[in-house]
Design a protein around this motif. Sequence first.
Motif, PDB file in Angstrom:
ATOM      1  N   GLU A 184       0.847  -1.200   0.000  1.00  9.26           N
ATOM      2  CA  GLU A 184       0.000   0.000   0.000  1.00  9.26           C
ATOM      3  C   GLU A 184       0.880   1.247   0.000  1.00  9.26           C
ATOM      4  N   SER A 185       1.939   1.231   0.821  1.00 11.37           N
ATOM      5  CA  SER A 185       2.872   2.369   0.863  1.00 11.37           C
ATOM      6  C   SER A 185       3.610   2.502  -0.458  1.00 11.37           C
ATOM      7  N   ALA A 186       3.956   1.369  -1.067  1.00 16.05           N
ATOM      8  CA  ALA A 186       4.629   1.397  -2.379  1.00 16.05           C
ATOM      9  C   ALA A 186       3.722   2.023  -3.426  1.00 16.05           C
ATOM     10  N   ASN A 187       2.442   1.651  -3.407  1.00 15.42           N
ATOM     11  CA  ASN A 187       1.480   2.232  -4.342  1.00 15.42           C
ATOM     12  C   ASN A 187       1.352   3.731  -4.153  1.00 15.42           C
ATOM     13  N   LYS A 188       1.385   4.160  -2.891  1.00 17.43           N
ATOM     14  CA  LYS A 188       1.250   5.585  -2.574  1.00 17.43           C
ATOM     15  C   LYS A 188       2.416   6.375  -3.173  1.00 17.43           C
ATOM     16  N   VAL A 189       3.644   5.844  -3.005  1.00 14.69           N
ATOM     17  CA  VAL A 189       4.815   6.509  -3.579  1.00 14.69           C
ATOM     18  C   VAL A 189       4.689   6.546  -5.102  1.00 14.69           C
ATOM     19  N   PHE A 190       4.250   5.442  -5.681  1.00 18.21           N
ATOM     20  CA  PHE A 190       4.090   5.360  -7.135  1.00 18.21           C
ATOM     21  C   PHE A 190       3.115   6.423  -7.635  1.00 18.21           C
ATOM     22  N   ASP A 191       2.004   6.585  -6.948  1.00 15.79           N
ATOM     23  CA  ASP A 191       0.989   7.569  -7.359  1.00 15.79           C
ATOM     24  C   ASP A 191       1.467   9.003  -7.173  1.00 15.79           C
ATOM     25  N   GLU A 192       2.404   9.209  -6.235  1.00 12.51           N
ATOM     26  CA  GLU A 192       2.875  10.564  -5.925  1.00 12.51           C
ATOM     27  C   GLU A 192       4.121  10.958  -6.713  1.00 12.51           C
ATOM     28  N   MET A 193       4.594  10.079  -7.595  1.00 12.88           N
ATOM     29  CA  MET A 193       5.821  10.371  -8.354  1.00 12.88           C
ATOM     30  C   MET A 193       5.665  11.649  -9.173  1.00 12.88           C
ATOM     31  N   ARG A 194       6.679  12.504  -9.103  1.00 13.62           N
ATOM     32  CA  ARG A 194       6.663  13.757  -9.858  1.00 13.62           C
ATOM     33  C   ARG A 194       7.469  13.651 -11.146  1.00 13.62           C
ATOM     34  N   CYS A 195       7.888  12.439 -11.463  1.00 13.37           N
ATOM     35  CA  CYS A 195       8.556  12.189 -12.743  1.00 13.37           C
ATOM     36  C   CYS A 195       8.015  10.872 -13.279  1.00 13.37           C
ATOM     37  N   GLY A 196       8.272  10.608 -14.534  1.00 14.82           N
ATOM     38  CA  GLY A 196       7.731   9.403 -15.139  1.00 14.82           C
ATOM     39  C   GLY A 196       8.422   8.145 -14.638  1.00 14.82           C
ATOM     40  N   PRO A 197       7.664   7.089 -14.327  1.00 13.08           N
ATOM     41  CA  PRO A 197       8.288   5.817 -13.934  1.00 13.08           C
ATOM     42  C   PRO A 197       9.056   5.218 -15.104  1.00 13.08           C
ATOM     43  N   ASN A 198      10.106   4.465 -14.819  1.00 13.21           N
ATOM     44  CA  ASN A 198      10.770   3.714 -15.874  1.00 13.21           C
ATOM     45  C   ASN A 198      10.386   2.241 -15.763  1.00 13.21           C
ATOM     46  N   MET A 199      10.950   1.407 -16.608  1.00 14.31           N
ATOM     47  CA  MET A 199      10.571  -0.008 -16.608  1.00 14.31           C
ATOM     48  C   MET A 199      10.869  -0.663 -15.267  1.00 14.31           C
ATOM     49  N   PHE A 200      12.009  -0.284 -14.657  1.00 16.27           N
ATOM     50  CA  PHE A 200      12.370  -0.889 -13.381  1.00 16.27           C
ATOM     51  C   PHE A 200      11.344  -0.531 -12.310  1.00 16.27           C
ATOM     52  N   THR A 201      10.821   0.693 -12.359  1.00 20.99           N
ATOM     53  CA  THR A 201       9.795   1.109 -11.405  1.00 20.99           C
ATOM     54  C   THR A 201       8.547   0.267 -11.561  1.00 20.99           C
ATOM     55  N   TYR A 202       8.057   0.155 -12.790  1.00 24.87           N
ATOM     56  CA  TYR A 202       6.855  -0.642 -13.043  1.00 24.87           C
ATOM     57  C   TYR A 202       7.053  -2.093 -12.598  1.00 24.87           C
TER      58      TYR A 202
END
Length: 570
Positions: A207-225
């Motif tokens: 849940e905390s990981a999802n929260k950080v993902f949703d709050e990202m101020r830059c685009g995720p890369n493949m490793f993030t996804y």
Amino acid sequence: MRKAIAKPCSSCTPPIPNLSVVTSIASILQNQNPQNPHCESLKEFSSHLTPTFVIHVIKNLKNPHHALSFFNWASNPKPNPNNYSHTPSCYAAITDLLLSHSLFSTAFSFLRHSNKLSDSLIFRFINALGQRGDIRGAIHWFHKAKTFTRGRYLFSCNAILGVLVKANRINLAQAIYDQVVAEGVVELDVCTYTTMIRGFCKMGMVESANKVFDEMRCGPNMFTYNTLIHGLCKKGYMEGAKKVFNRLVESESCKPDVVTFTTLIDGYSKKGELREALKCMEEMVERGCCPNVVTYNALIEGLCLCGNVDEAKRMMTRMRLNGLKDNVATNTSILKGFCIVGKSDDAINHFKGMISRGMNPDVKAYSVIVNEYCKIRKPSEAVSLLREMVIRGIKPSMSSFNAVFRVLVDKEELEEVVLLLKQMPRMGCTPNFLSYSIVVCSLCKVKGKMQQVEELVGNMLQNGHNLDATMYNCLLAGYCEDEDEEMALKTVYDMIDKNFVINHDTFCTFVKELCAKEKVKEAERVLEEMCRRYPVSDVNAYRMVLRQLGGNAEGLRFRNPPFLLLHQLS
């Protein structure tokens, strides 16, 4: 995160420095005092100075003080025909060398004196301390970065988060991350967010990981996804994983790769949702992404765990037809599948087939068959496999030994079980508490085995395992079976000293033994001492044993424990 730098073509790559020149420099420096160097003799090498040459020399000097002497000389060589000056890569090389020898103070003083103490170099301090497990030191250097870099400490921030995540200190990582976000001085990059997502997923805090993902101020890369999808699949949150996957599909900068699909297929397979796993495989192929061995293995394992071995074997055939070679993991899944559906002979034959095809089964594959032999009550075959593993240089698992012990005990093959227990260390595996417990408690049930039991208990204590209440009760029952009231009494008082409760059945056996030796009063004292030391769950049941057995023996009345104590225990 640093931007990728294009590699120069081979024709532009600087040549590797002449090894003889490097050796000559090392020889000169070796004959000098590194604390008070005289580098006049290095003048002849001034014309060789290039960043590549300097880095090569640093990496080939064994003494870090000699390397620092050379580096200082090269900072201002006289003469300097090439107008040489150190690059950031040179400072990184000398810093890495000093830190690898734990010369943190030397590196700090040198860089501060050179006015080169940058975020990218402090990053190296933090990583080096993290590798040593010095979390406090790494945090200290992170705070130094905030002081010395005037707000430019992104690399140091990413480094400390990485160190803390690796050490499973996610709460501390979150505190630093939240502080950096709140201060708003550093613009976080994809590496920062991905590190936090990886840390939360590692600890199961999706849940905390999802929260950080949703709050990202830059685009995720493949490793993030892929990191987030893996974390969600590991927790069994397949619906959430599919949502992140759909977001990846819609992304313009990234597209699902083999890791993404394999992670999803593995997640569905482990949950037994094979229809979804197969659909995922089909979508993977439709998108032009070729499944690899890991992909097929995930699906084959899922099919086998659900007992669908025939379909798993067809999938393995499809895998081979697509040019991929099945490995030990593939076949281990097939072995498990046969065992799950009760096809022991097929599992054993498949295992033998693996060996005949030149495949080297690992400890997992062997363990499957050892456990299967135990399940069908063929311990001698299981022991033969354990010995075969040792010959092949494979360390058998503790669970395999314990499974063999259980079936040997069930078949009352006690000499074999004791022999195997004693041979375990020579087979690369030290017995654990459970190993001793299985064997000792089985021997205690057989008259005349207590001397052997005492030897094993001695070995057990030497190996750092202490007796628990269950084993003490077994010992007590064994001494009673051998009619050794002296050792029985010693065992009882040892149990009382350790606050271990004598169970009701063992107490009956113990009282019978004392009554037979006309020592009823000793039994009374034991119960009184038990009641005095710790609460006995059902005092009346123990008292009844004494009344019945003691009364039959001597017609004695049992003395009740003090009224207040009985009141507390009732």
